[in-house]
Design a protein around this motif. Sequence first.
Motif, PDB file in Angstrom:
ATOM      1  N   LEU A   5       0.888  -1.162  -0.110  1.00  0.00           N
ATOM      2  CA  LEU A   5      -0.133   0.062  -0.017  1.00  0.00           C
ATOM      3  C   LEU A   5       0.723   1.233  -0.001  1.00  0.00           C
ATOM      4  O   LEU A   5       0.577   2.357  -0.664  1.00  0.00           O
ATOM      5  CB  LEU A   5      -0.958  -0.182   1.177  1.00  0.00           C
ATOM      6  N   ARG A   6       1.949   1.274   0.869  1.00  0.00           N
ATOM      7  CA  ARG A   6       2.748   2.285   0.754  1.00  0.00           C
ATOM      8  C   ARG A   6       3.358   2.731  -0.631  1.00  0.00           C
ATOM      9  O   ARG A   6       3.797   3.671  -1.080  1.00  0.00           O
ATOM     10  CB  ARG A   6       3.896   2.105   1.880  1.00  0.00           C
ATOM     11  N   ARG A   7       4.000   1.569  -1.148  1.00  0.00           N
ATOM     12  CA  ARG A   7       4.694   1.382  -2.576  1.00  0.00           C
ATOM     13  C   ARG A   7       3.554   2.107  -3.459  1.00  0.00           C
ATOM     14  O   ARG A   7       3.919   2.967  -4.135  1.00  0.00           O
ATOM     15  CB  ARG A   7       5.006   0.351  -2.956  1.00  0.00           C
ATOM     16  N   TRP A   8       2.457   1.717  -3.338  1.00  0.00           N
ATOM     17  CA  TRP A   8       1.192   2.007  -4.292  1.00  0.00           C
ATOM     18  C   TRP A   8       0.887   3.509  -4.069  1.00  0.00           C
ATOM     19  O   TRP A   8       0.815   4.223  -5.056  1.00  0.00           O
ATOM     20  CB  TRP A   8       0.001   1.162  -4.082  1.00  0.00           C
ATOM     21  N   ALA A   9       0.998   4.023  -2.913  1.00  0.00           N
ATOM     22  CA  ALA A   9       0.684   5.459  -2.726  1.00  0.00           C
ATOM     23  C   ALA A   9       1.980   6.267  -3.242  1.00  0.00           C
ATOM     24  O   ALA A   9       1.521   7.416  -3.887  1.00  0.00           O
ATOM     25  CB  ALA A   9       0.404   5.748  -1.039  1.00  0.00           C
ATOM     26  N   ARG A  10       3.329   5.796  -3.036  1.00  0.00           N
ATOM     27  CA  ARG A  10       4.005   6.560  -3.600  1.00  0.00           C
ATOM     28  C   ARG A  10       4.102   6.843  -4.952  1.00  0.00           C
ATOM     29  O   ARG A  10       4.495   7.604  -5.758  1.00  0.00           O
ATOM     30  CB  ARG A  10       5.340   5.808  -3.187  1.00  0.00           C
ATOM     31  N   LEU A  11       3.770   5.666  -5.785  1.00  0.00           N
ATOM     32  CA  LEU A  11       3.593   5.568  -7.324  1.00  0.00           C
ATOM     33  C   LEU A  11       2.428   6.499  -7.713  1.00  0.00           C
ATOM     34  O   LEU A  11       2.686   7.257  -8.639  1.00  0.00           O
ATOM     35  CB  LEU A  11       3.186   4.164  -7.803  1.00  0.00           C
ATOM     36  N   ILE A  12       1.497   6.605  -7.025  1.00  0.00           N
ATOM     37  CA  ILE A  12       0.213   7.579  -7.286  1.00  0.00           C
ATOM     38  C   ILE A  12       0.788   9.039  -6.974  1.00  0.00           C
ATOM     39  O   ILE A  12       0.499   9.686  -7.915  1.00  0.00           O
ATOM     40  CB  ILE A  12      -0.937   7.369  -6.415  1.00  0.00           C
ATOM     41  N   LYS A  13       1.368   9.334  -5.939  1.00  0.00           N
ATOM     42  CA  LYS A  13       2.117  10.697  -5.975  1.00  0.00           C
ATOM     43  C   LYS A  13       2.973  10.803  -6.873  1.00  0.00           C
ATOM     44  O   LYS A  13       2.941  12.201  -7.348  1.00  0.00           O
ATOM     45  CB  LYS A  13       2.815  10.764  -4.366  1.00  0.00           C
ATOM     46  N   ILE A  57     -16.793   7.255   2.753  1.00  0.00           N
ATOM     47  CA  ILE A  57     -16.895   8.067   1.931  1.00  0.00           C
ATOM     48  C   ILE A  57     -15.925   9.102   2.058  1.00  0.00           C
ATOM     49  O   ILE A  57     -15.156   9.620   1.077  1.00  0.00           O
ATOM     50  CB  ILE A  57     -18.422   9.064   1.674  1.00  0.00           C
ATOM     51  N   GLY A  58     -15.356   9.488   2.983  1.00  0.00           N
ATOM     52  CA  GLY A  58     -14.330  10.507   3.254  1.00  0.00           C
ATOM     53  C   GLY A  58     -12.902  10.111   2.709  1.00  0.00           C
ATOM     54  O   GLY A  58     -12.018  10.900   2.236  1.00  0.00           O
ATOM     55  N   LEU A  59     -12.775   8.700   3.153  1.00  0.00           N
ATOM     56  CA  LEU A  59     -11.464   7.962   2.302  1.00  0.00           C
ATOM     57  C   LEU A  59     -11.740   7.553   0.952  1.00  0.00           C
ATOM     58  O   LEU A  59     -10.632   7.383   0.244  1.00  0.00           O
ATOM     59  CB  LEU A  59     -11.167   6.941   3.260  1.00  0.00           C
ATOM     60  N   LEU A  60     -12.823   7.598   0.566  1.00  0.00           N
ATOM     61  CA  LEU A  60     -13.074   7.187  -0.871  1.00  0.00           C
ATOM     62  C   LEU A  60     -12.575   7.862  -1.857  1.00  0.00           C
ATOM     63  O   LEU A  60     -11.975   7.399  -2.877  1.00  0.00           O
ATOM     64  CB  LEU A  60     -14.867   6.840  -1.153  1.00  0.00           C
ATOM     65  N   ASP A  61     -12.563   9.162  -1.984  1.00  0.00           N
ATOM     66  CA  ASP A  61     -11.916   9.910  -2.800  1.00  0.00           C
ATOM     67  C   ASP A  61     -10.551   9.749  -2.939  1.00  0.00           C
ATOM     68  O   ASP A  61      -9.933   9.755  -3.993  1.00  0.00           O
ATOM     69  CB  ASP A  61     -12.219  11.477  -2.377  1.00  0.00           C
ATOM     70  N   ASP A  62      -9.808   9.860  -1.853  1.00  0.00           N
ATOM     71  CA  ASP A  62      -8.367   9.551  -1.832  1.00  0.00           C
ATOM     72  C   ASP A  62      -7.983   8.248  -2.209  1.00  0.00           C
ATOM     73  O   ASP A  62      -6.849   7.927  -2.769  1.00  0.00           O
ATOM     74  CB  ASP A  62      -7.764   9.980  -0.449  1.00  0.00           C
ATOM     75  N   ALA A  63      -8.733   7.189  -1.974  1.00  0.00           N
ATOM     76  CA  ALA A  63      -8.275   5.804  -2.134  1.00  0.00           C
ATOM     77  C   ALA A  63      -8.948   5.239  -3.746  1.00  0.00           C
ATOM     78  O   ALA A  63      -8.202   4.437  -4.221  1.00  0.00           O
ATOM     79  CB  ALA A  63      -8.784   4.964  -1.185  1.00  0.00           C
ATOM     80  N   ILE A  64      -9.939   5.969  -3.998  1.00  0.00           N
ATOM     81  CA  ILE A  64     -10.349   5.358  -5.307  1.00  0.00           C
ATOM     82  C   ILE A  64     -10.509   6.401  -6.523  1.00  0.00           C
ATOM     83  O   ILE A  64      -9.917   6.260  -7.542  1.00  0.00           O
ATOM     84  CB  ILE A  64     -11.865   4.814  -5.211  1.00  0.00           C
ATOM     85  N   ILE A  65     -11.131   7.619  -6.361  1.00  0.00           N
ATOM     86  CA  ILE A  65     -11.364   8.724  -7.330  1.00  0.00           C
ATOM     87  C   ILE A  65      -9.884   9.205  -7.832  1.00  0.00           C
ATOM     88  O   ILE A  65     -10.135   9.086  -9.061  1.00  0.00           O
ATOM     89  CB  ILE A  65     -12.436   9.627  -6.736  1.00  0.00           C
ATOM     90  N   VAL A  66      -9.383   9.682  -6.871  1.00  0.00           N
ATOM     91  CA  VAL A  66      -7.911  10.239  -7.417  1.00  0.00           C
ATOM     92  C   VAL A  66      -7.086   9.386  -8.255  1.00  0.00           C
ATOM     93  O   VAL A  66      -6.652   9.512  -9.436  1.00  0.00           O
ATOM     94  CB  VAL A  66      -7.187  11.151  -6.326  1.00  0.00           C
ATOM     95  N   PRO A  67      -6.910   7.919  -7.584  1.00  0.00           N
ATOM     96  CA  PRO A  67      -5.972   7.064  -8.456  1.00  0.00           C
ATOM     97  C   PRO A  67      -6.598   6.512  -9.571  1.00  0.00           C
ATOM     98  O   PRO A  67      -5.850   6.549 -10.757  1.00  0.00           O
ATOM     99  CB  PRO A  67      -5.725   5.808  -7.259  1.00  0.00           C
ATOM    100  N   LEU A  68      -8.009   6.431  -9.768  1.00  0.00           N
ATOM    101  CA  LEU A  68      -8.629   6.105 -11.018  1.00  0.00           C
ATOM    102  C   LEU A  68      -8.405   7.101 -11.812  1.00  0.00           C
ATOM    103  O   LEU A  68      -8.112   6.886 -13.140  1.00  0.00           O
ATOM    104  CB  LEU A  68     -10.067   5.698 -10.766  1.00  0.00           C
ATOM    105  N   GLY A  69      -8.765   8.419 -11.774  1.00  0.00           N
ATOM    106  CA  GLY A  69      -8.513   9.386 -12.467  1.00  0.00           C
ATOM    107  C   GLY A  69      -7.149   9.512 -13.038  1.00  0.00           C
ATOM    108  O   GLY A  69      -6.907   9.813 -14.294  1.00  0.00           O
ATOM    109  N   VAL A  70      -6.137   9.516 -12.004  1.00  0.00           N
ATOM    110  CA  VAL A  70      -4.674   9.320 -12.352  1.00  0.00           C
ATOM    111  C   VAL A  70      -4.481   8.277 -13.475  1.00  0.00           C
ATOM    112  O   VAL A  70      -3.761   8.532 -14.462  1.00  0.00           O
ATOM    113  CB  VAL A  70      -3.938   9.374 -11.321  1.00  0.00           C
ATOM    114  N   ILE A  71      -4.831   7.149 -13.086  1.00  0.00           N
ATOM    115  CA  ILE A  71      -4.354   5.878 -13.975  1.00  0.00           C
ATOM    116  C   ILE A  71      -5.212   6.289 -15.476  1.00  0.00           C
ATOM    117  O   ILE A  71      -4.392   6.042 -16.587  1.00  0.00           O
ATOM    118  CB  ILE A  71      -5.103   4.600 -13.133  1.00  0.00           C
TER     119      ILE A  71
END
Length: 125
Positions: A5-13, A57-71
Amino acid sequence: MLKRLRRWARLIKRDVLTLWFACRDPRTPWWFKLLAFGIVAYALSPIDLIPDFIPIIGLLDDAIIVPLGVIILLRLLSREIRISSAERADVQRARGKKIVSWAGFFLTVIVWLAVVAYLVKRYAM
């Protein structure tokens, strides 16, 4: 699991920074810049549109919406622009300077003010 998860978060950043630099590239189409600016401004904004203290819902945007949009946006980006933007993002990360989107901050504040104004107008009567 936590390491992944930490590696994935770094990649998204890193990918958010890649999109940030892709927005500044003159070869990038205007429609892509518009979409990418929305995702990048929100991802780099110091505040969230949906606060994290709201359950699920508060964590949904950080965990799904942003990464999905980036991908999705990275897949739409041409290979040349993606490579040059990723290189610029790596250099920026090596410097250790953090990029903050004040446009995203102000956009989020405006959305919240509009919601509050609507609710006040609707239920104050």
